[in-house]
Design an enzyme around this catalytic site. Sequence first.
Site, PDB file in Angstrom:
ATOM      1  N   GLU A   1       0.658  -1.118  -0.526  1.00  0.00           N
ATOM      2  CA  GLU A   1       0.033   0.465   0.075  1.00  0.00           C
ATOM      3  C   GLU A   1       1.453   1.119  -0.329  1.00  0.00           C
ATOM      4  O   GLU A   1       0.291   2.229  -0.467  1.00  0.00           O
ATOM      5  CB  GLU A   1      -0.844   0.137   1.276  1.00  0.00           C
ATOM      6  CG  GLU A   1      -1.841  -0.982   1.144  1.00  0.00           C
ATOM      7  CD  GLU A   1      -3.581  -1.185   2.004  1.00  0.00           C
ATOM      8  OE1 GLU A   1      -3.527   0.260   2.594  1.00  0.00           O
ATOM      9  OE2 GLU A   1      -3.470  -1.846   2.414  1.00  0.00           O
TER      10      GLU A   1
ATOM     11  N   ASP B   1      -2.025  -4.495   3.441  1.00  0.00           N
ATOM     12  CA  ASP B   1      -2.379  -5.003   4.398  1.00  0.00           C
ATOM     13  C   ASP B   1      -3.184  -5.621   4.917  1.00  0.00           C
ATOM     14  O   ASP B   1      -4.711  -6.200   3.972  1.00  0.00           O
ATOM     15  CB  ASP B   1      -3.218  -3.456   4.918  1.00  0.00           C
ATOM     16  CG  ASP B   1      -2.116  -2.790   5.123  1.00  0.00           C
ATOM     17  OD1 ASP B   1      -0.861  -3.423   5.742  1.00  0.00           O
ATOM     18  OD2 ASP B   1      -2.620  -1.150   5.628  1.00  0.00           O
TER      19      ASP B   1
ATOM     20  N   ASP C   1      -6.124  -6.981   6.526  1.00  0.00           N
ATOM     21  CA  ASP C   1      -7.692  -6.272   6.917  1.00  0.00           C
ATOM     22  C   ASP C   1      -8.830  -6.295   6.664  1.00  0.00           C
ATOM     23  O   ASP C   1      -8.133  -6.655   4.846  1.00  0.00           O
ATOM     24  CB  ASP C   1      -7.843  -5.358   8.359  1.00  0.00           C
ATOM     25  CG  ASP C   1      -6.315  -3.608   7.550  1.00  0.00           C
ATOM     26  OD1 ASP C   1      -6.855  -3.937   6.055  1.00  0.00           O
ATOM     27  OD2 ASP C   1      -7.100  -3.164   8.459  1.00  0.00           O
TER      28      ASP C   1
ATOM     29  N   GLU D   1      -9.615  -3.649   4.299  1.00  0.00           N
ATOM     30  CA  GLU D   1      -9.345  -2.881   3.714  1.00  0.00           C
ATOM     31  C   GLU D   1      -8.552  -2.630   2.964  1.00  0.00           C
ATOM     32  O   GLU D   1      -8.413  -3.242   1.432  1.00  0.00           O
ATOM     33  CB  GLU D   1      -9.058  -1.082   4.731  1.00  0.00           C
ATOM     34  CG  GLU D   1      -9.799  -0.878   4.676  1.00  0.00           C
ATOM     35  CD  GLU D   1     -11.409  -0.251   4.513  1.00  0.00           C
ATOM     36  OE1 GLU D   1     -10.808   0.586   3.321  1.00  0.00           O
ATOM     37  OE2 GLU D   1     -12.460  -0.255   4.257  1.00  0.00           O
TER      38      GLU D   1
ATOM     39  N   TYR E   1       0.750  -5.472  12.951  1.00  0.00           N
ATOM     40  CA  TYR E   1      -0.116  -4.692  12.313  1.00  0.00           C
ATOM     41  C   TYR E   1      -1.019  -3.653  13.540  1.00  0.00           C
ATOM     42  O   TYR E   1      -1.044  -4.764  14.485  1.00  0.00           O
ATOM     43  CB  TYR E   1      -1.041  -5.636  11.659  1.00  0.00           C
ATOM     44  CG  TYR E   1      -1.937  -4.339  10.841  1.00  0.00           C
ATOM     45  CD1 TYR E   1      -1.207  -3.572  10.030  1.00  0.00           C
ATOM     46  CD2 TYR E   1      -3.272  -5.080  10.574  1.00  0.00           C
ATOM     47  CE1 TYR E   1      -2.518  -2.977   9.173  1.00  0.00           C
ATOM     48  CE2 TYR E   1      -3.710  -3.999   9.353  1.00  0.00           C
ATOM     49  CZ  TYR E   1      -3.778  -3.029   8.785  1.00  0.00           C
ATOM     50  OH  TYR E   1      -4.470  -2.291   8.078  1.00  0.00           O
TER      51      TYR E   1
ATOM     52  N   ARG F   1      -4.202  -2.271  13.360  1.00  0.00           N
ATOM     53  CA  ARG F   1      -4.995  -2.850  12.931  1.00  0.00           C
ATOM     54  C   ARG F   1      -6.568  -3.379  13.780  1.00  0.00           C
ATOM     55  O   ARG F   1      -5.788  -4.200  12.885  1.00  0.00           O
ATOM     56  CB  ARG F   1      -6.212  -1.744  12.174  1.00  0.00           C
ATOM     57  CG  ARG F   1      -5.892   0.117  11.900  1.00  0.00           C
ATOM     58  CD  ARG F   1      -6.741   0.682  10.533  1.00  0.00           C
ATOM     59  NE  ARG F   1      -6.153   1.693  10.264  1.00  0.00           N
ATOM     60  CZ  ARG F   1      -5.171   2.293   9.392  1.00  0.00           C
ATOM     61  NH1 ARG F   1      -4.682   1.384   8.848  1.00  0.00           N
ATOM     62  NH2 ARG F   1      -4.822   2.996   9.755  1.00  0.00           N
TER      63      ARG F   1
ATOM     64  N   HIS G   1      -6.440  -9.677  14.532  1.00  0.00           N
ATOM     65  CA  HIS G   1      -5.438 -10.532  14.174  1.00  0.00           C
ATOM     66  C   HIS G   1      -4.064 -10.206  15.513  1.00  0.00           C
ATOM     67  O   HIS G   1      -5.290 -10.140  16.685  1.00  0.00           O
ATOM     68  CB  HIS G   1      -4.259  -9.006  13.630  1.00  0.00           C
ATOM     69  CG  HIS G   1      -4.981  -9.379  12.345  1.00  0.00           C
ATOM     70  ND1 HIS G   1      -5.509  -9.654  10.910  1.00  0.00           N
ATOM     71  CD2 HIS G   1      -6.110  -8.166  11.872  1.00  0.00           C
ATOM     72  CE1 HIS G   1      -6.154  -9.547  10.130  1.00  0.00           C
ATOM     73  NE2 HIS G   1      -6.386  -7.710  10.605  1.00  0.00           N
TER      74      HIS G   1
END
Length: 926
Positions: free
Chosen positions: A7, A80, A82, A84, A296, A298, A343
């Site tokens: 990203e 990532d 997740d 998103e 990570y 989030r 996670h």
Amino acid sequence: MPVVVVESPAKAKTINKYLGSDYTVLASYGHVRDLPPKDGSVDPEHDFAMKWEIANDSRKHVSAIAEALKTDNALILATDPDREGEAISWHLKEALTKRRSIKKDTDVRRVTFNAITKSAVTEAMQNPREIDAPLVEAYLARRALDYLVGFNLSPVLWRKLPGAKSAGRVQSVCLRLIVEREMEIEAFDPREYWQVKALLSTPRGQDFEARLTVLGGKKLDRYDIENATQAELAVQAITSRALKVASVEAKPSSRNPSAPFMTSTLQQEASRKFGMGARACMSAAQRLYEAGHITYMRTDGIDMAPEAVSACRDAIADRYGKDYVPGSPRIYKNKAKNAQEAHECIRPTDMAADAESLKLREADQRKLYDLIWKRTLACQMEAARLERTTVEIASDDGQVGLRATGQVVLFDGFLKVYEEGRDDVADDDDKRLPQIMEGDAATFAKAGLHQQFSKAAEKGDEVVESASAGGMQTASSAVLSENGSVLATQSFTQPPPRYTEATLVKKMEELGIGRPSTYASVIGTIQDREYVRKEQNRLIPEDKGRIVTIFLLNFFRKYVGYEFTAELENELDEVSAGEMDYKSLLAKFWRDFSAAISETSDLRIAEVLDVLDDALAPQLYPPREDGSDPRICPRCGQGRLHLKTSRTGGFVGCGNYPECTYTRPIAGEGAEGEEKLLGYDDEDEIWLKAGRFGPYVQRGEPTPEVKKPPRASLPKARGQYLPGWSPDDMTLEKALTLLTLPREIGMHPEGGVIKSNLGRFGPYVVHQLPDEAKPVYVNLKEFQEVFEIGMNHAVELLAEKRANPGRGRGAAAKPIKELGEHPDGGKVAVYEGRYGPYVKWEKINATLPKETEPSEVTLESALPLIAEKAAKKGGGKKKAAPKKATTAKKAAPKKTAAKKTSASKSTSKTAAAGKAAAKTDEADDA
């Protein structure tokens, strides 16, 4: 070489080091596609079909990936781990397939890693998978919901409430929490009560404090001592009796460490310990993750990988010894309702590396990493062992009883490293008590409580001594015994505190509203929309935020309901788990929501204001002390007060307008900013008033002859009142000083009057020579100069400005810090501006957050600010259109329409408001 897509460019650079020259690592720069900001991007009439388009800024990034695929027919999507991130991978695959860069034989794989370390990246590359379809569908459902709410509710809002900017699925519920807390505070009725304590001494001469718990043989409740008279009697009852220790009870106890961080708890603790906002916290965490320092950031999960637990226990033993390592690892149960979106906890990738060894340059990153490292180590450490002691002291007749409490830390355990912060101040039971034996006499200490007594007096409180020491006074806040060893203090029950970002995140988490990726963007959005302001780390609703909330509660109550929003989140979790069809969820939501929109759209503004006026009546028109009608205008005595709105928010105004111009804020009589008569200058009334653009002072009232009486705004700098010039500090003398502006300093030697005044950009002097086309302005450095600058100095400044016109407004500013090159080319630097420091790249100027020091800004922390500002402006650097060679000018085509139709204006405004609301609730913070 396989093409690997992540990203961000920072992450791409780090991963490229691990993978080497066998791979081409490129960045997508976040999302590459979005819903166009216009009606029809989500079509409920055709099974919620969604139209996507590649953003202008993203076209070159998609083209770069497509170009790389020409030389290698393998694509690895490593965004990532997740929802998103999964969506970005899906968007990339769809966009590249549409432009035929992905063919039938292209090897497309999806990999995820929880930390950017060589081992994590290498292992992920060896374990590819397919794109997670249910997770993508959960993203599509959220995106469609936010679009439908934003593009349908926001237009209704700004049509009915001028000045309201947008409403969103999660942001409106978040705003409701803040507004309702403020209304609780305003409606709160404080209750007086008194507390009594004594400073006692053991037979061995050691002093300790004890509080009164029994009086007249009866156990005291919190509010039993109601006033100063009862407090005086309680003090006399203690001092007139001999006391002894009735019992001493020591109980062992232990305290276990808190679980490791997940997103919400990290934001809460960063706010408590550093005053760091959710947005600043996530930005710093993002940089730490991309640099490979933490996992990570989030996540809803609090579990830790077995190898990380082992590394953590080894690090504890190395640093603090084996006594601090528990016999077995601590296991923390994952709180996330949906394991697919959970996670591992947020932890360091290397347990042995503390903040000092990493040599982190940026202050926010250094503080946040230290917090994460300490919390992670502490979660696997031995419990703290304590001994809590309670001492009961009583008089021989049993009429008076006191209690002393304290604790001793026998073994500090995890407290050696870290202790979680608290939102609420707890009772002070942590004092260590001296050696006290049952049966000991408890005499009054010689030192007494004079020091605490003096502190009460220093605060401006009236202090009462006992009758034997000088007699009772009026309205007291403290009572002190003659011997100085017994003190009674006045207290009042307190309203619930305003939310901080930490407590708001905690409340949203408790209610099940929002998810980790939404907290920072939602809280930021309601501040950006000026629905809420942040003062001393507390969130305070603005008038327009209050009006919006009351409107939604009256006309869309279901959709700002806590239970409804939480249940919708649960259903979205079921979609991501593959247990619910997302289009069925959308259909159920849209059926009722579209009906509510249609019903409200037919209402006239007057009808809406009448409903809001009635709903807000208890706050707008509280009873007056004289018993008069609270809705009668206090100025003219004839008109009735009504709720009104303007583009800057709501206010209360007299219905007898324009004959009477009385207005005040909507927070009710006595609210901050309500108009106040400061005094008289000759026969003129001098008022402090609250206008739609802030507080100001005014001489007299409007009359048919003088429709706009002299007035002056209260001086500010960077959005804050200058010291001593806030509404609370305003006096008649200061108001008259402000009303002298503009001030005539004198006649210039070459002609023309020199004046000083306050403007949008601060204090200045202004002068125009007879032969000059326009006046010359010179900014003054200090606010007080506007009142004090003399003729000689003013002439000097003006002469210097005329000799060097480039030094004034419009001159090229010098950067206060150069940050380096932007990934797309061009220098990035920090400048000092009229509204505060800002980051500049090309034509993009991004204001720094108030809590950020210019000296601490780095290129990494500046890039997200630039990207966010560029997105708001509709893109970053634009290429100039190539010039076409022409031999003759062609006649311009005739315009078919001179003006936009009202329908087209409405459409564009709807798009702007809808886009703003729809994008905020589920914004990707990366």
